[in-house]
Design a protein around this motif. Structure first.
Motif, PDB file in Angstrom:
ATOM      1  N   ASP A  92       0.810  -1.217   0.000  1.00 59.66           N
ATOM      2  CA  ASP A  92       0.000   0.000   0.000  1.00 59.66           C
ATOM      3  C   ASP A  92       0.847   1.272   0.000  1.00 59.66           C
ATOM      4  O   ASP A  92       1.980   1.305   0.510  1.00 59.66           O
ATOM      5  CB  ASP A  92      -0.920   0.025   1.219  1.00 59.66           C
ATOM      6  CG  ASP A  92      -2.001  -1.039   1.173  1.00 59.66           C
ATOM      7  OD1 ASP A  92      -2.229  -1.592   0.092  1.00 59.66           O
ATOM      8  OD2 ASP A  92      -2.601  -1.309   2.230  1.00 59.66           O
ATOM      9  N   TYR A  93       0.275   2.332  -0.563  1.00 60.49           N
ATOM     10  CA  TYR A  93       0.761   3.707  -0.464  1.00 60.49           C
ATOM     11  C   TYR A  93      -0.369   4.556   0.111  1.00 60.49           C
ATOM     12  O   TYR A  93      -1.551   4.207   0.004  1.00 60.49           O
ATOM     13  CB  TYR A  93       1.115   4.263  -1.843  1.00 60.49           C
ATOM     14  CG  TYR A  93       2.502   3.953  -2.350  1.00 60.49           C
ATOM     15  CD1 TYR A  93       3.552   3.617  -1.491  1.00 60.49           C
ATOM     16  CD2 TYR A  93       2.787   4.026  -3.714  1.00 60.49           C
ATOM     17  CE1 TYR A  93       4.820   3.345  -1.973  1.00 60.49           C
ATOM     18  CE2 TYR A  93       4.053   3.767  -4.212  1.00 60.49           C
ATOM     19  CZ  TYR A  93       5.068   3.423  -3.335  1.00 60.49           C
ATOM     20  OH  TYR A  93       6.324   3.169  -3.822  1.00 60.49           O
ATOM     21  N   ILE A  94       0.004   5.711   0.674  1.00 61.27           N
ATOM     22  CA  ILE A  94      -1.006   6.632   1.204  1.00 61.27           C
ATOM     23  C   ILE A  94      -0.808   8.022   0.625  1.00 61.27           C
ATOM     24  O   ILE A  94       0.241   8.331   0.042  1.00 61.27           O
ATOM     25  CB  ILE A  94      -0.994   6.701   2.754  1.00 61.27           C
ATOM     26  CG1 ILE A  94       0.404   7.054   3.267  1.00 61.27           C
ATOM     27  CG2 ILE A  94      -1.488   5.403   3.349  1.00 61.27           C
ATOM     28  CD1 ILE A  94       0.723   8.521   3.354  1.00 61.27           C
ATOM     29  N   TYR A 123      -3.924   3.715  -1.533  1.00 58.81           N
ATOM     30  CA  TYR A 123      -3.999   3.113  -2.865  1.00 58.81           C
ATOM     31  C   TYR A 123      -2.897   2.075  -2.994  1.00 58.81           C
ATOM     32  O   TYR A 123      -1.982   2.010  -2.149  1.00 58.81           O
ATOM     33  CB  TYR A 123      -3.894   4.178  -3.961  1.00 58.81           C
ATOM     34  CG  TYR A 123      -2.607   4.983  -3.962  1.00 58.81           C
ATOM     35  CD1 TYR A 123      -1.595   4.717  -4.885  1.00 58.81           C
ATOM     36  CD2 TYR A 123      -2.408   6.037  -3.059  1.00 58.81           C
ATOM     37  CE1 TYR A 123      -0.418   5.467  -4.912  1.00 58.81           C
ATOM     38  CE2 TYR A 123      -1.251   6.785  -3.069  1.00 58.81           C
ATOM     39  CZ  TYR A 123      -0.255   6.497  -3.995  1.00 58.81           C
ATOM     40  OH  TYR A 123       0.901   7.237  -3.995  1.00 58.81           O
ATOM     41  N   ASN A 124      -2.944   1.264  -4.028  1.00 55.56           N
ATOM     42  CA  ASN A 124      -1.966   0.204  -4.205  1.00 55.56           C
ATOM     43  C   ASN A 124      -0.659   0.742  -4.782  1.00 55.56           C
ATOM     44  O   ASN A 124      -0.657   1.539  -5.730  1.00 55.56           O
ATOM     45  CB  ASN A 124      -2.500  -0.893  -5.124  1.00 55.56           C
ATOM     46  CG  ASN A 124      -3.359  -1.889  -4.371  1.00 55.56           C
ATOM     47  OD1 ASN A 124      -4.560  -1.715  -4.259  1.00 55.56           O
ATOM     48  ND2 ASN A 124      -2.729  -2.929  -3.827  1.00 55.56           N
ATOM     49  N   GLY A 180      -6.565  -8.146  -6.883  1.00 57.61           N
ATOM     50  CA  GLY A 180      -6.070  -8.480  -8.207  1.00 57.61           C
ATOM     51  C   GLY A 180      -5.729  -7.239  -9.014  1.00 57.61           C
ATOM     52  O   GLY A 180      -5.232  -6.233  -8.480  1.00 57.61           O
ATOM     53  N   SER A 181      -6.021  -7.276 -10.320  1.00 59.48           N
ATOM     54  CA  SER A 181      -5.731  -6.135 -11.198  1.00 59.48           C
ATOM     55  C   SER A 181      -6.872  -5.122 -11.210  1.00 59.48           C
ATOM     56  O   SER A 181      -6.726  -4.038 -11.782  1.00 59.48           O
ATOM     57  CB  SER A 181      -5.466  -6.630 -12.619  1.00 59.48           C
ATOM     58  OG  SER A 181      -6.584  -7.367 -13.106  1.00 59.48           O
ATOM     59  N   ASN A 182      -8.006  -5.450 -10.565  1.00 62.91           N
ATOM     60  CA  ASN A 182      -9.158  -4.540 -10.466  1.00 62.91           C
ATOM     61  C   ASN A 182      -8.971  -3.700  -9.205  1.00 62.91           C
ATOM     62  O   ASN A 182      -9.595  -3.928  -8.177  1.00 62.91           O
ATOM     63  CB  ASN A 182     -10.453  -5.347 -10.418  1.00 62.91           C
ATOM     64  CG  ASN A 182     -11.692  -4.481 -10.443  1.00 62.91           C
ATOM     65  OD1 ASN A 182     -11.624  -3.278 -10.706  1.00 62.91           O
ATOM     66  ND2 ASN A 182     -12.838  -5.086 -10.161  1.00 62.91           N
ATOM     67  N   LEU A 183      -8.090  -2.693  -9.306  1.00 61.09           N
ATOM     68  CA  LEU A 183      -7.588  -2.006  -8.123  1.00 61.09           C
ATOM     69  C   LEU A 183      -8.608  -1.048  -7.510  1.00 61.09           C
ATOM     70  O   LEU A 183      -9.438  -0.471  -8.221  1.00 61.09           O
ATOM     71  CB  LEU A 183      -6.316  -1.239  -8.470  1.00 61.09           C
ATOM     72  CG  LEU A 183      -5.130  -2.116  -8.904  1.00 61.09           C
ATOM     73  CD1 LEU A 183      -3.948  -1.235  -9.288  1.00 61.09           C
ATOM     74  CD2 LEU A 183      -4.733  -3.092  -7.801  1.00 61.09           C
ATOM     75  N   PRO A 184      -8.521  -0.842  -6.192  1.00 61.87           N
ATOM     76  CA  PRO A 184      -9.407   0.088  -5.474  1.00 61.87           C
ATOM     77  C   PRO A 184      -8.626   1.251  -4.872  1.00 61.87           C
ATOM     78  O   PRO A 184      -7.391   1.289  -4.879  1.00 61.87           O
ATOM     79  CB  PRO A 184      -9.971  -0.797  -4.376  1.00 61.87           C
ATOM     80  CG  PRO A 184      -8.805  -1.678  -4.014  1.00 61.87           C
ATOM     81  CD  PRO A 184      -7.947  -1.833  -5.260  1.00 61.87           C
TER      82      PRO A 184
END
Length: 598
Positions: free
Chosen positions: A277-279, A291-292, A307-311
């Motif tokens: 994760d990043y913020i 976010y990823n 997966g590749s369907n990022l949130p």
């Protein structure tokens, strides 16, 4: 219609008095955990993440979330209250802090606290059914056997709703807000009264930072009572479907005035796999987010990964505490921004002293022990207060660039990794950092190693007087690329965060006099209303009438006895606001709302 309000299960059985009550709820696209310790989105029974989204995938966006508060006594002593985590098997000091406090902020008895070691869950559809039943009783044109062929059972959460405080000296008469169907000034679900909630579904808990006579405290408490609602609006997709709102009502039950007070939120983000994760912070929106750091979110012990369907997920401040009064309508930073940095509602609207603060600052910190790392987890009041007011653990102000820790920095900033979200340079005190990177200051631009992320946001400062009530409103917003494959994820996330602005619930009055009230043979009139000096009270009954005057917080302002017929009541000494006058005679009890306007 699809029922989105399913109560899933009771998480655990009590094995001892000092165990918090933990429960799981479902609404819209979320399954979330709550505990009577005050922790949100955390599964306290097994120490696992407690905010599943979307429902059914087994992925989580948050591990745990909690309210923080810190302030100074007039002599300079620091008082703070905070939480990180708490498990049923531990002896953490976040136990036995259930229920309201008296006006001396004394510890509760274990027996009293136990009555509030629970969470109430109410839906709008339940309220509508309740109203329909009692309306039917009142209407000669309504046939109960036809309208309610199987009968009607009042929900247990209505019957046990904590509307009335303990009948003990010093405790508020009214606690949780309710609609007084029969206008008698008391809560009785069997007479048609019902909870008053925010949104279409809502939880409700009452806790405090003092605890009971059994609770051991490492540091002195502030003496605050906290009412928390987690609520949402029924939706099938879009921003509201992916948002949970939180409202804290916080009351200073102590005899202390707290100066330079800050409200804060601690969020341990676990966006699927917690180790990638990043913020970031959006200064313009008063929001921090996660976010990823990779283009693929893989599996972890907590779930299969996105997966590749990022949130993306974040906490947006919608209304912090009121700014200290100065008899002015303070202007916004700029006309084009309704909400910016440490401003939320009420700025430049033509109304004096209704300005609510926004996000004062945000900080990411590591999850390692304290040690000599000044950007790690705080644990003592001085460190906790420093985090809330824009410093690091050792009191060094947070700065712009790098990790944000630089004792020799020339550009300071209480906001962490805010990218290009600050066109007015509020975060850097008007100094242009002249960043040549197009993305601004981000974890990506700094080439940080991704990993587990924890953040704190804060709102303040303000003065917190004895008996004063303050509110804290924010929302947890989630967006995923599959919601709109044609829109870039961060843009989609920001659009969701913008759509929910203004949907936050206002401050609910303790009592709402229903327009559907049952008929009563006891009546009285008050006039003029609004009033600023004397209120005339006309009692249509023989004999004397005992009266009680309450403010909106349930505090008893005045009491006494009237003789027969017309009497007068002075309100010249009261502040502008809404009050409730309760009269009791041989014929019954009645209540009238009085508006004092000066």
């Amino acid at each position: 219609m699809r029922n989105i309000y399913s109560l899933l299960f009771l998480a655990g059985t009590q094995v001892g008095f000092s165990q918090n009550y933990n429960e799981s709820f479902s609404g819209n696209n979320f399954i979330w955990q709550q505990s009577t310790s005050g922790l949100l989105f955390y599964d306290e029974t097994n120490g696992m993440p407690g905010l599943e989204i979307p429902v059914g995938e087994g992925n989580h966006a948050v591990f745990a979330h909690a309210l923080w508060l810190g302030g100074l006594l007039p002599n300079g002593d620091i008082r703070t209250t905070h939480q990180y985590f708490c498990q049923h098997t531990s002896s953490d000091n976040c136990i036995e802090k259930w229920g309201p406090l008296n006006d001396q902020a004394n510890p509760n008895s274990p027996e009293l606290a136990e009555q509030y070691n629970r969470i109430w869950f109410i839906t709008r559809s339940e309220i509508e059914m309740h109203n329909a039943y009692f309306d039917c009783i009142q209407s000669p044109e309504c046939n109960l056997e036809i309208e309610f062929p199987g009968g009607y059972e009042i929900p247990e959460n209505f019957l046990s709703w904590p509307a009335m405080g303990p009948d003990l000296p010093g405790y508020a008469t009214f606690l949780a807000p309710f609609v007084d169907y029969n206008a008698d000034g008391f809560y009785d679900a069997a007479a048609g009264d019902h909870p008053n909630i925010c949104g279409d579904f809502s939880t409700y808990i009452i806790n405090n930072d003092v605890g009971t006579i059994n609770t051991g405290e490492a540091f002195p408490a502030l003496g605050i009572e906290i009412h928390t609602q987690v609520y949402g609006y029924e939706a099938e997709s879009g921003a509201l479907y992916n948002t949970l709102f939180v409202k804290h009502r916080i009351i200073n039950r102590s005899n202390h005035t707290f100066l330079n007070t800050y409200l804060g939120t601690f969020t341990d983000f676990d966006l699927g796999n917690s180790m990638d994760d990043y913020i970031g912070t959006d200064v313009q929106r008063s929001m921090y987010y996660v976010y990823n750091g990779l283009n693929f979110d893989g599996p972890s012990p907590a779930g299969p990964g996105y997966g590749s369907n990022l949130p993306m997920a974040g906490i947006r401040y919608l209304g912090g505490p009121l700014k200290d009064q100065n008899n002015l309508d303070d202007p916004p930073y700029a006309p084009m921004f309704e909400r910016y940095a440490n401003q939320s509602t009420g700025w430049g609207d033509g109304i004096v002293d209704n300005e609510r603060l926004g996000m004062f600052g945000s900080v990411y910190f590591t999850n390692v022990g304290a040690g000599t790392n000044m950007t790690s987890q705080a644990s003592i009041p001085t460190e906790l207060y420093d985090y809330l007011q824009g410093n690091w653990r050792d009191g060094v102000p947070r700065s712009y660039g790098g990790t944000g820790y630089d004792p020799d920095a020339t550009i300071l900033s209480p906001y962490h990794y805010f990218g290009n979200s600050d066109p007015l340079l509020v975060a850097t005190g008007g100094v242009d950092p002249a960043d040549t990177n197009q993305t601004g200051w981000t974890e990506t631009s700094e080439n940080n190693p991704f990993g587990d992320r924890r953040m704190i946001g804060s709102s303040g400062p303000f003065t917190f007087q004895p008996g004063q009530t303050t509110y804290f409103d924010y929302a947890l917003v989630f967006a995923r690329q599959s919601d709109d494959p044609n829109t870039e994820l961060h843009t989609l996330f920001n659009s969701y965060a913008d759509e929910i602005v203004g949907m936050e619930c206002g401050a609910l009055p303790q009592i709402v006099l229903s327009t559907r009230s049952l008929e009563s043979n006891f009546h009285f009139d008050v006039y003029p209303n609004p009033a600023n000096g004397i209120v005339n009270v006309n009692v249509a009954d023989e004999g004397s009438a005992a009266y009680r005057l309450y403010d909106l917080t349930g505090k008893l302002i005045d009491s006494g006895t009237f003789g027969i017929t017309r009497q007068t009541l002075s309100v010249s000494h009261l502040n502008s606001g809404i009050y409730f006058l309760h009269l009791t005679t041989a014929s019954g009890t009645g209540v009238k709302k009085i508006v004092v306007q000066k």
